[in-house]
Design a protein around this motif. Sequence first.
Motif, PDB file in Angstrom:
ATOM      1  N   ASN A 128       0.845  -1.196   0.000  1.00 49.89           N
ATOM      2  CA  ASN A 128       0.000   0.000   0.000  1.00 49.89           C
ATOM      3  C   ASN A 128       0.877   1.240   0.000  1.00 49.89           C
ATOM      4  N   GLY A 129       0.444   2.238  -0.751  1.00 51.23           N
ATOM      5  CA  GLY A 129       1.210   3.470  -0.813  1.00 51.23           C
ATOM      6  C   GLY A 129       0.310   4.684  -0.911  1.00 51.23           C
ATOM      7  N   ILE A 130       0.964   5.836  -0.948  1.00 53.20           N
ATOM      8  CA  ILE A 130       0.241   7.108  -1.040  1.00 53.20           C
ATOM      9  C   ILE A 130       1.057   8.075  -1.891  1.00 53.20           C
ATOM     10  N   ILE A 131       0.353   8.847  -2.678  1.00 49.16           N
ATOM     11  CA  ILE A 131       0.946   9.950  -3.429  1.00 49.16           C
ATOM     12  C   ILE A 131       0.272  11.211  -2.919  1.00 49.16           C
ATOM     13  N   THR A 132       1.080  12.173  -2.475  1.00 48.05           N
ATOM     14  CA  THR A 132       0.522  13.451  -2.036  1.00 48.05           C
ATOM     15  C   THR A 132       0.903  14.508  -3.055  1.00 48.05           C
ATOM     16  N   PHE A 133      -0.012  15.447  -3.238  1.00 46.46           N
ATOM     17  CA  PHE A 133       0.228  16.511  -4.204  1.00 46.46           C
ATOM     18  C   PHE A 133      -0.561  17.740  -3.812  1.00 46.46           C
ATOM     19  N   ALA A 134      -0.165  18.852  -4.390  1.00 45.80           N
ATOM     20  CA  ALA A 134      -0.832  20.122  -4.096  1.00 45.80           C
ATOM     21  C   ALA A 134      -1.161  20.812  -5.409  1.00 45.80           C
ATOM     22  N   THR A 135      -2.194  21.625  -5.364  1.00 44.36           N
ATOM     23  CA  THR A 135      -2.569  22.415  -6.530  1.00 44.36           C
ATOM     24  C   THR A 135      -3.003  23.786  -6.049  1.00 44.36           C
ATOM     25  N   GLY A 136      -2.717  24.765  -6.848  1.00 44.79           N
ATOM     26  CA  GLY A 136      -3.106  26.122  -6.484  1.00 44.79           C
ATOM     27  C   GLY A 136      -4.413  26.530  -7.116  1.00 44.79           C
ATOM     28  N   ASN A 137      -5.006  25.639  -7.895  1.00 43.85           N
ATOM     29  CA  ASN A 137      -6.230  26.021  -8.599  1.00 43.85           C
ATOM     30  C   ASN A 137      -7.167  24.829  -8.758  1.00 43.85           C
ATOM     31  N   PHE A 138      -8.432  25.117  -8.898  1.00 49.28           N
ATOM     32  CA  PHE A 138      -9.455  24.138  -9.228  1.00 49.28           C
ATOM     33  C   PHE A 138     -10.203  24.645 -10.441  1.00 49.28           C
ATOM     34  N   PRO A 139     -10.501  23.874 -11.454  1.00 47.65           N
ATOM     35  CA  PRO A 139     -10.087  22.480 -11.543  1.00 47.65           C
ATOM     36  C   PRO A 139      -8.608  22.386 -11.886  1.00 47.65           C
ATOM     37  N   PHE A 140      -8.035  21.239 -11.632  1.00 43.72           N
ATOM     38  CA  PHE A 140      -6.607  21.056 -11.847  1.00 43.72           C
ATOM     39  C   PHE A 140      -6.323  19.915 -12.801  1.00 43.72           C
ATOM     40  N   GLY A 141      -7.243  19.583 -13.646  1.00 42.97           N
ATOM     41  CA  GLY A 141      -7.057  18.499 -14.598  1.00 42.97           C
ATOM     42  C   GLY A 141      -7.750  17.220 -14.169  1.00 42.97           C
ATOM     43  N   GLY A 142      -8.322  17.215 -12.988  1.00 46.59           N
ATOM     44  CA  GLY A 142      -9.097  16.072 -12.524  1.00 46.59           C
ATOM     45  C   GLY A 142      -8.253  14.869 -12.148  1.00 46.59           C
ATOM     46  N   LEU A 143      -8.891  13.894 -11.530  1.00 49.86           N
ATOM     47  CA  LEU A 143      -8.183  12.708 -11.048  1.00 49.86           C
ATOM     48  C   LEU A 143      -8.416  11.457 -11.892  1.00 49.86           C
ATOM     49  N   GLU A 144      -9.442  11.446 -12.739  1.00 54.63           N
ATOM     50  CA  GLU A 144      -9.789  10.216 -13.456  1.00 54.63           C
ATOM     51  C   GLU A 144      -8.605   9.634 -14.218  1.00 54.63           C
ATOM     52  N   ARG A 145      -7.946  10.431 -15.012  1.00 53.28           N
ATOM     53  CA  ARG A 145      -6.837   9.892 -15.802  1.00 53.28           C
ATOM     54  C   ARG A 145      -5.649   9.517 -14.925  1.00 53.28           C
ATOM     55  N   PHE A 146      -5.510  10.149 -13.785  1.00 49.38           N
ATOM     56  CA  PHE A 146      -4.454   9.753 -12.867  1.00 49.38           C
ATOM     57  C   PHE A 146      -4.776   8.379 -12.275  1.00 49.38           C
TER      58      PHE A 146
END
Length: 196
Positions: A128-146
């Motif tokens: 099990n793992g985790i990826i953390t990230f930050a964004t300065g804006n919404f929307p930010f490209g969405g999560l589906e493709r990630f």
Amino acid sequence: MLYVKFKIQEVDKFNDFKKLYNHLVAVRQPDYNLEEEVPDFDWDAMNHKEVEEALKIIDESLDEEAVVLKRYKKVIPEYANSFFEKYFKMDNDKLENLGVQEVLSIFNYLEFGFEVDLNHLELLTNDNGIITFATGNFPFGGLERFFITLKAFEMLSVECFDGFSVNKIIWESDFEYYFIELEEETKNYIQQQKGN
């Protein structure tokens, strides 16, 4: 801080994903150069065959799609590419006459459309793992493709904080999922973030 927790289904593929992750971190650096350096050629010392090879290298460096494809092949293994092809076939079947999405579009999304700073990739346990990230804006490209990218590397997204709520991710098929909002976890996570 946004995050995606995932379950590793195959360790070797997780190691392959780390190459892509490192590339995506590098691309987001201000001094990163997307263009490959074209070597200086000693034209006077080259035979005819070497000149042809040099011209081919120069020609490829001017072809933007070829340059992107070369970067893509460095960090996307064939098994992940095959998964992306299946995903886009399904997506294109839904789009019908609206247009055709191509596999390179997911790479463009990862490099430029997924407008986040990737902060950390960490193993929580052996699988099990985790990826953390930050964004300065919404929307930010969405999560589906990630999520689809993780799945292409046999990493199953199981939970995320999307900027609004903590969600359990339930997969119905290789490409379709839904969220169950975890209200108590959301409240605790937002409170924890305010304390940092």
